[in-house]
Write an enzyme that holds these catalytic residues in place. Structure first.
Site, mmCIF file in Angstrom:
data_model
loop_
_atom_site.group_PDB
_atom_site.id
_atom_site.type_symbol
_atom_site.label_atom_id
_atom_site.label_comp_id
_atom_site.label_asym_id
_atom_site.label_seq_id
_atom_site.Cartn_x
_atom_site.Cartn_y
_atom_site.Cartn_z
ATOM 1 N N GLY A 12 0.700 -1.234 0.190
ATOM 2 C CA GLY A 12 -0.494 -0.170 0.007
ATOM 3 C C GLY A 12 0.675 1.228 0.518
ATOM 4 N N SER A 13 1.685 1.198 -0.720
ATOM 5 C CA SER A 13 2.464 2.695 -0.492
ATOM 6 C C SER A 13 1.948 3.463 -1.188
ATOM 7 C CB SER A 13 4.380 2.236 -1.280
ATOM 8 O OG SER A 13 4.309 2.140 -2.526
ATOM 9 N N ARG A 65 -16.397 -14.516 -9.620
ATOM 10 C CA ARG A 65 -15.381 -13.515 -8.761
ATOM 11 C C ARG A 65 -16.517 -12.815 -8.610
ATOM 12 N NH1 ARG A 65 -10.559 -12.589 -11.037
ATOM 13 N NH2 ARG A 65 -9.528 -14.066 -12.890
ATOM 14 N N MET A 90 -5.231 -6.181 -6.734
ATOM 15 C CA MET A 90 -4.129 -6.923 -7.572
ATOM 16 C C MET A 90 -6.033 -8.260 -7.836
ATOM 17 S SD MET A 90 -1.473 -5.847 -8.687
ATOM 18 C CE MET A 90 -0.433 -6.785 -9.341
ATOM 19 N N ARG A 91 -6.746 -7.594 -7.789
ATOM 20 C CA ARG A 91 -7.909 -9.162 -8.253
ATOM 21 C C ARG A 91 -8.357 -8.032 -9.678
ATOM 22 N NH1 ARG A 91 -6.512 -13.410 -6.854
ATOM 23 N NH2 ARG A 91 -8.497 -13.729 -7.766
ATOM 24 N N ASN A 107 -6.894 3.657 -11.971
ATOM 25 C CA ASN A 107 -6.762 2.867 -11.275
ATOM 26 C C ASN A 107 -5.366 3.405 -11.685
ATOM 27 O OD1 ASN A 107 -4.979 0.324 -10.452
ATOM 28 N ND2 ASN A 107 -4.728 0.322 -13.323
ATOM 29 N N HIS A 109 -1.297 2.249 -12.636
ATOM 30 C CA HIS A 109 -0.746 0.833 -13.660
ATOM 31 C C HIS A 109 0.613 1.334 -14.065
ATOM 32 C CE1 HIS A 109 -1.159 -2.455 -15.976
ATOM 33 N NE2 HIS A 109 0.310 -2.270 -16.852
ATOM 34 N N ASP A 145 -6.442 -2.460 -17.566
ATOM 35 C CA ASP A 145 -5.551 -1.268 -18.146
ATOM 36 C C ASP A 145 -5.916 -1.011 -19.193
ATOM 37 O OD1 ASP A 145 -4.309 -2.642 -15.923
ATOM 38 O OD2 ASP A 145 -3.451 -3.730 -16.923
ATOM 39 N N GLU A 174 5.174 6.702 -9.382
ATOM 40 C CA GLU A 174 3.972 6.617 -8.812
ATOM 41 C C GLU A 174 3.515 7.647 -7.756
ATOM 42 O OE1 GLU A 174 2.924 2.400 -8.501
ATOM 43 O OE2 GLU A 174 3.869 1.555 -10.349
#
Ligand code: GAR
Length: 196
Positions: A12-13, A65, A90-91, A107, A109, A145, A174
């Protein structure tokens, strides 16, 4: 004031940088940090900062899912977010879940989209002989993505770079890019940001 929910899977950075940024005259505040992994390091760090946290373990759903998302959406909706930030989540999410938050879900990426969607982005960029790598913040749409780009940051690929070395260089960017994009987005401005 915009309410921001942040979804994480690991350390979680990026989440921490987003949380730290939402102070003072920033037009948003964190309302929830949510993870698919109850052991995610970022959950404990968020809780220490006084942010509500929740976890919905994806593993008991055994790949279903839709059932996982039915459970995931419960704490998420309860937090009444205006904006949802995926930050190392990451899901893969299904279209119905994404459509519920479309236009207000972001998001990050670790590649210069549209190049290198999916996983192992740094190894693939090095393998391909790229001289430049980076990261992208985009609006989330049902295609993986994909979605309108809200910001990109570039870093050089050095000769002899390993995927880990490149990942560390990209991660630093990021941490600058995501807070900058979130602030602009919360102000209602979707003009893409370019760093450095
Ligand atoms: C970040 O590099 C992020 O871009 C990546 O996971 C890392 C999470 O780090 N996300 C993806 O690969 C999404 N497909 P963090 O937990 O320290 O923020």
């Amino acid at each position: 004031m915009n309410r921001v929910a942040i979804l994480i899977s690991g350390g979680g950075s990026n989440m921490l940088r987003l949380v730290e940024s939402m102070a003072g005259d920033h037009p948003a505040r964190p309302c929830l940090v949510l993870s698919n992994d109850p052991g995610a390091g970022g959950l404990a760090r968020a809780a220490e900062m006084g942010i509500p946290v929740a976890a919905v373990d994806h593993r008991p759903f055994k790949g279903d899912r839709t059932a996982f998302e039915v459970a995931l959406v419960e704490p998420l909706e309860a937090a009444k977010p205006d904006i949802v930030c995926l930050a190392g989540f990451m899901r893969i999410l299904t279209a119905p879940f994404i459509e519920r938050f479309q236009g207000r879900m972001l998001n990050i990426h670790p590649s210069l989209l549209p190049r290198y969607r999916g996983l192992k982005t740094h190894a693939r960029a090095i393998e391909a002989g790229e001289v430049e790598a980076g990261c992208t913040v985009h609006e989330v749409t049902p295609a993986l993505d994909d979605g309108p780009i809200l910001g990109q940051a570039r870093v050089p690929v050095m000769s002899g770079d390993t995927p880990d070395a490149l990942a560390a260089r990209v991660l630093e960017m990021e941490h600058r890019l995501y807070p900058a994009v979130l602030r602009r987005f919360a102000e209602g401005d979707r003009t893409p940001i370019s760093l450095p």
